[in-house]
Design a protein around this motif. Structure first.
Motif, mmCIF file in Angstrom:
data_model
loop_
_atom_site.group_PDB
_atom_site.id
_atom_site.type_symbol
_atom_site.label_atom_id
_atom_site.label_comp_id
_atom_site.label_asym_id
_atom_site.label_seq_id
_atom_site.Cartn_x
_atom_site.Cartn_y
_atom_site.Cartn_z
ATOM 1 N N UNK A 360 0.842 -1.192 0.000
ATOM 2 C CA UNK A 360 0.000 0.000 0.000
ATOM 3 C C UNK A 360 0.883 1.250 0.000
ATOM 4 N N UNK A 361 0.711 2.142 -0.942
ATOM 5 C CA UNK A 361 1.507 3.380 -0.947
ATOM 6 C C UNK A 361 1.365 4.127 0.378
ATOM 7 N N UNK A 386 12.266 -0.492 -6.307
ATOM 8 C CA UNK A 386 11.092 -0.278 -7.134
ATOM 9 C C UNK A 386 11.126 -1.290 -8.289
ATOM 10 N N UNK A 387 9.993 -1.433 -8.950
ATOM 11 C CA UNK A 387 9.968 -2.315 -10.118
ATOM 12 C C UNK A 387 10.881 -1.789 -11.227
ATOM 13 N N UNK A 388 11.148 -0.510 -11.215
ATOM 14 C CA UNK A 388 12.034 0.073 -12.236
ATOM 15 C C UNK A 388 13.506 -0.158 -11.917
ATOM 16 N N UNK A 422 9.377 2.489 4.619
ATOM 17 C CA UNK A 422 8.252 3.399 4.446
ATOM 18 C C UNK A 422 8.009 3.515 2.937
ATOM 19 N N UNK A 423 6.940 2.905 2.463
ATOM 20 C CA UNK A 423 6.682 2.845 1.028
ATOM 21 C C UNK A 423 6.348 4.245 0.515
ATOM 22 N N UNK A 424 7.043 4.709 -0.512
ATOM 23 C CA UNK A 424 6.698 6.026 -1.087
ATOM 24 C C UNK A 424 5.256 6.048 -1.595
#
Length: 795
Positions: A360-361, A386-388, A422-424
């Motif tokens: 969850x963002x 990140x996925x990137x 802490x998810x951005x």
């Protein structure tokens, strides 16, 4: 009834049938001593299928001792040399099918159960290392047992054959020793062969697996890494020297998957290298999970004896049991929703395993690797991206002290990483990458990756591993809490308690980090014709929202340099029966006693003893666990020669004292049978309340400009509070005042009347005002919570 022995799945008749029964003599019943304690054992292990003479040292060991082990023994257990209560001998036979490995061993006497010590069962014979010179071994395999103190070096000479791998394994921390071993292997002429210090997956212990290039003799030196070997039994070692023929040497972890999801059936594989540094030549065998029960406690680590006839295994790993959603070797494309547990491994050198999680963002998550703490040689590095591909966080080694790892001993420095993320706000998926720091690979480099949202949580740990409950008396238990955003009241409770065992007290107020309770056991030891087995009592802490947290204990067996290297989790409290004592203690244990902040409450206690049986020495009465902050619990002394007393324990509450239920456990400390002894009164429940309850005769007053109105009510003191009270009125409408200013309510009165007066030009209004009280508590003032009332000014 769930007994300790049923939990570890050893038949009770097999285990206890050989022991002495409780004596019936009233004289024995009148003689009381503290529970036994163990400090050392010699030897520290033995060969299965042989008869052993085990020497145990400690205190209070001689009163009908019984051997308590998680494995059966053959024939009777014969006790000898019982004249000295600090040392006893036990003679018994280990069955040939006993699982090899390290097992906890205890002693039970008429007065309770001892602490555990570790005992190693091996497939090989044991020899004691000679105190001086070089010990020559004529044949292998063998286990050499010895001690290293200070800068001593123990030396062993043995023959080897060309091409036959030799296992050299120094077990120190794994048997509870504080020795930090280093191994150096040479030929007698001094040619270097191999050496090892800390072996991955073995903590500070050392292991070598070497292939000889010729038929010759080797000389092995074993010393303490720091040249400061601990004294006596703390410097003990057990050194296995064996050709790898006819048995399997599992790697330190050696089991996959590294866990057993409760309620599911899995096939397990053992992995054991049969030659050094070779990923091939592995042994694998499957086993259906025998512990796949939905009611098994989650998160506890037990030494389950996964013993097979073939191969002969020389160690048994810990097997975690989990209830969280578990995935075994999921594909890297899998989208995993936390909370979840991934069971996987690094098989090929340089491999990086990637796991994708939906998050969850803006929310925080905790990611934990468990590998080294379970014996895996993996030195994991955890990277979250990140996925990137952009790195969000990375972690390597961890010093444990975090609530999320409360099942591990505090201060443990481990190669296992832990990170908080802490998810951005723009991230909905993350990739967790796991690799070995040294780029290694192999089927035994297993790990457990846990991801969970960070929420309010609490960890509750038992301070005692075992307690004795005397017939007609009580045993006391205490706990330590680690709170993380969970500051509400806690209540200790039993889960499916064995017949006759019940808990008293266990109430812990908001924000408090210590607590306790007492246990009673309705056992009739003096009428028993069968030994009464210890019981494993499962405890839980009940949270305000109804959730429960299991209560257990980390049992640490060795701490070289202060860092735990051998430890186990005990999923509950082991309770043992004990003989009755010639002292009777009583306390009110029914309805909670009200104690107002700033007040006092008297707790009547009862103390009665048989002076002939119990002695006439003085006894001291005080609190068992640290009192709740703000509570004052004075010590009380029962003078020497007093047979009966009814002391009154005056409990006072200062500031700050958290409100709500709390448990007070009075304990009596004195001497019985010449030994310092602690006995427990019934737990007393106290409810800490506000010092005053205020009531208004009417919740609404109305007055006109230039007029007056009366506000009356009652302030009832409670919980022993007896001070004066000052009225405080707030939020009156403009132009309305108190006239005259109210006087404090004296200690002998509880009714009050206030006059409200409106100025002639007071504007029409209708407001919610409040009336409260200030209660002096020592040198401070307690603001009793205000209550609302309505004030209306009409033209």
């Amino acid at each position: 009834m769930l007994t300790f022995w049923k939990l570890i799945r050893i038949p009770l008749p097999v285990l206890l049938g050989v022991f002495l029964i409780f004596a019936h003599s009233p004289v024995i019943w009148g003689h009381h001593a503290p529970p036994p304690t163990l400090s050392s054992l010699d030897p520290g292990g033995g060969q299965r299928g042989t008869t052993l003479e085990l020497r145990l040292r400690g205190a209070h060991l001689s009163r009908q001792p019984r051997l308590i082990t998680p494995f059966p023994v053959n024939g009777p257990v014969e006790a000898f040399d019982l004249a000295d209560p600090s040392s006893i001998g036990l003679r018994f036979t280990l069955p040939p099918e006993t699982a090899t490995g390290v097992h906890p061993l205890r002693i039970q006497t008429l007065d309770g159960l001892s602490n555990p010590l570790l005992f190693e069962v091996s497939a090989f014979p044991t020899l004691n290392h000679l105190p001086n010179g070089v010990q020559t071994l004529e044949r292998l395999p063998v286990v050499v047992e010895g001690r290293v103190e200070g800068s001593e070096i123990d030396r062993v000479r043995f023959p080897v054959r060309r091409g036959v791998p030799i296992l050299i394994d120094a077990r120190c921390g794994r048997i509870g020793s504080d020795l930090d071993p280093v191994l150096r292997l040479t030929t007698p002429s001094g040619r270097f062969v191999a050496s090892d210090d800390d072996t991955p997956g073995l903590g500070r212990d050392a292991r070598l697996l070497v292939i000889p290039e010729a038929d010759e003799d080797w000389l092995l030196e074993l010393a303490d890494t720091r040249s400061q070997g601990p004294d006596g039994d703390r410097g003990r070692y057990r050194l296995t020297i064996a050709p790898v023929e006819g048995f399997v040497v599992p790697s330190p972890f050696g089991l996959f998957p590294p866990g057993a999801p409760a309620g599911r059936t899995l096939a397990f594989e053992w992995f054991a290298p049969t030659q050094p540094n070779a990923p091939t030549g592995l042994f694998a065998q499957t086993l259906t999970n025998p512990f796949a029960k939905a009611d098994d406690p989650a998160g506890w680590y037990e030494r389950h004896a996964l013993a097979w006839e073939t191969p002969r295994l020389e160690s048994v790993p810990r097997l975690p049991i989990d209830t969280v959603w578990s995935l075994v070797t999921p594909p890297e494309t899998a989208q995993i929703v936390p909370p979840a547990l991934v069971l996987d491994r690094i098989i090929t050198p340089g491999q990086r395993r990637r796991h994708r999680f939906q998050v969850e963002p803006g929310r925080s998550y905790r990611l934990t690797i468990e590998a080294a703490t379970l014996g895996s040689p993996l030195d994991a590095v955890l990277t979250v991206r990140r996925e990137t591909g952009e790195t969000l966080a990375e972690a390597d080694d961890t010093t444990i002290g975090n609530l999320a790892l409360g099942r591990w001993p505090a201060g443990l420095i481990t190669a296992d990483p832990l990170l908080t993320l802490a998810v951005p706000g723009d991230v909905g998926r993350i990739v967790a990458e796991v690799r070995d720091l040294h780029g290694r690979g192999g089927p035994d480099l297993a790990y457990r990756l846990r991801i969970e949202p960070i929420e309010a949580a609490i960890d509750v740990q038992l301070n005692e591993g075992q307690i004795a409950v005397p017939q007609g008396g009580r045993g006391g238990l205490s706990v330590t809490l680690t709170r993380q955003g969970e500051d509400g009241p806690i209540a200790l409770t039993l889960i499916d308690p064995p017949t006759g065992i019940s808990l008293e007290g266990g109430h812990i107020p908001p924000g408090v980090t210590t607590g306790g309770a007492t246990l009673t056991w309705d056992h009739q030891a003096d009428d028993s014709s069968e030994p009464i087995a210890p019981q494993l009592v499962k405890l839980a802490a009940r949270l305000p929202d109804g959730r429960t947290v299991l209560v257990g204990r980390v049992e640490v067996f060795s701490r070289p340099g202060g860092v735990p290297t051998e430890f186990d989790h005990q999923p509950g409290l082991i309770v043992a029966p004990a003989r009755s004592v010639p002292i009777r203690l009583t306390a009110p244990s029914t309805e909670p006693l009200l104690l107002g902040i700033g007040g006092k409450v008297e707790i009547p206690l009862g103390f009665a003893r048989d002076l002939e049986a119990a002695g006439d020495g003085p006894w001291n009465i005080g609190p068992f666990t640290p009192p709740t902050p703000g509570l004052n619990l004075p010590e009380i002394e029962i003078a020497a020669g007093v047979a009966q007393a009814k002391p009154v324990w005056t409990l006072t509450a200062g500031l700050p004292t958290p409100g709500g239920l709390c448990t007070i456990i009075p304990r009596a400390q004195g001497t019985l049978a010449g030994q310092p002894t602690t006995l427990f009164f019934p737990a007393v429940t106290v409810e800490v309340v506000t010092p005053v309850v205020m009531e208004l005769n009417t919740p609404r007053v109305e007055l006109k400009p230039g007029g007056t109105a009366t506000l009356s009510g009652k302030a009832t003191r409670r919980g022993g509070y007896a001070g004066p009270l000052t009225l405080v009125v707030a939020n009156l409408p403009p132009g309305v005042t108190l006239d005259p200013t109210p006087e404090p309510i004296p200690v002998d009165r509880d009714m009050f009347n206030l006059t409200l007066k409106a100025a002639p030009d007071a504007a029409a209004a209708q407001v919610q005002a409040t009336i409260g009280l200030l209660a002096p508590v020592g040198n401070e003032t307690y603001p009793n919570p205000p209550i609302p009332f309505e004030v209306k000014v009409t033209p």
